[in-house]
Design an enzyme around this catalytic site. Sequence first.
Site, short mmCIF file in Angstrom:
data_model
loop_
_atom_site.label_atom_id
_atom_site.label_comp_id
_atom_site.label_asym_id
_atom_site.label_seq_id
_atom_site.Cartn_x
_atom_site.Cartn_y
_atom_site.Cartn_z
CB CYS A 1 21.40 34.43 -24.78
SG CYS A 1 21.82 34.28 -25.76
CG ASP B 1 12.92 34.58 -24.64
OD1 ASP B 1 12.96 33.28 -24.10
OD2 ASP B 1 12.53 33.69 -25.73
NE ARG C 1 15.45 35.24 -33.62
CZ ARG C 1 15.26 34.75 -32.45
NH1 ARG C 1 15.60 36.26 -31.24
NH2 ARG C 1 14.97 33.55 -31.72
NE ARG D 1 13.41 37.70 -26.41
CZ ARG D 1 14.48 37.57 -25.92
NH1 ARG D 1 15.13 37.10 -26.91
NH2 ARG D 1 15.28 38.44 -25.58
CG HIS E 1 20.19 36.38 -31.44
ND1 HIS E 1 19.73 36.20 -29.88
CD2 HIS E 1 19.91 37.30 -32.17
CE1 HIS E 1 19.02 36.37 -30.37
NE2 HIS E 1 18.43 37.67 -31.33
#
Length: 300
Positions: free
Chosen positions: A275, A78, A148, A103, A177
């Site tokens: 992103c 990612d 998140r 992550r 997000h």
Amino acid sequence: MTITAPSPRATERIAAAMTVLMCRPTHFTVTYRINPWMDPDAPTDTDRAVAQWEQLRETYRGLGFAVREIAPIEGLPDMVFAANGGLVIDDVAYTASFHFPQRQPEGPAYGAWFEAAGLKVNRAQCVNEGEGDFLPIGDVILAGHGFRTDRASHREAARIFGREVVALELVRPEYYHLDTALTILDRRPGREHVAYLPGAFSEASLSELRLRFPDAIEVSEEDAAVFGLNAVSDGLHVITAAAATGFHAQLREHGYTPIGVDLTELLLGGGGVKCCTLELRSAVDQRSAVDQTGATGKES
Ligand code: ARG
């Protein structure tokens, strides 16, 4: 002859130079599921991801953006989603501290890049996913929470940047997000303009958005579902998903130039244009953007 009153949509759109950080999806694939878009059992095509990402990079270069790159790290599929790597304003960086363990190593990796680039680095004490959830506009920072980024990090960001942080609660897991549900179109103080998906926000946060941005573009479920809102705007050009055609029409009506890019392979990871893009806002860029509006008194 009829005289028409100037439309509020006739605001002049001005492109401001941007510097962005990107990470080539050399190691992109889907091996875990941390958002509803990801399915580790569905095949991914890394070469296709790289080709689409290169298209995005060339689009930015064609618009005169300065594109910097961070080296991808094997085992971090990612890492291509650079927006999550931190938040940078006026050469000050606030590092990311990821919610999911898969992550977490990305936080220090991006932090090391910021340091090597000469930014003033503040290491996060609180969980946050960088520009995935923090979007500066005017004099404030819009900040997502709910999936998140922890609310405690909103206070941390407010302290580091000395700006008001406006908390916005996300309620739909597909829009985990803030940058999947809201796009900053014009960041100039006094001319702030955004687009968003109303259904992605709690009632209270939707009221806050309507109060702050009465002329915002409200985007359809269809356009949001192809990640149309996961977009980057330089104030005139809006780089967004090729498939978000309804949003493109809305953008044109408001004086922007939409540029569609196909990132459908990266959507298998739950990411799109924004992103893949971390903005490196330097003090110098900010000043030139202010100069272009004709605003004064911002010299420091
Ligand atoms: N697979 C990544 C995750 O779920 C996608 C991140 C998308 N990035 C973003 N800025 N919305 O964390």
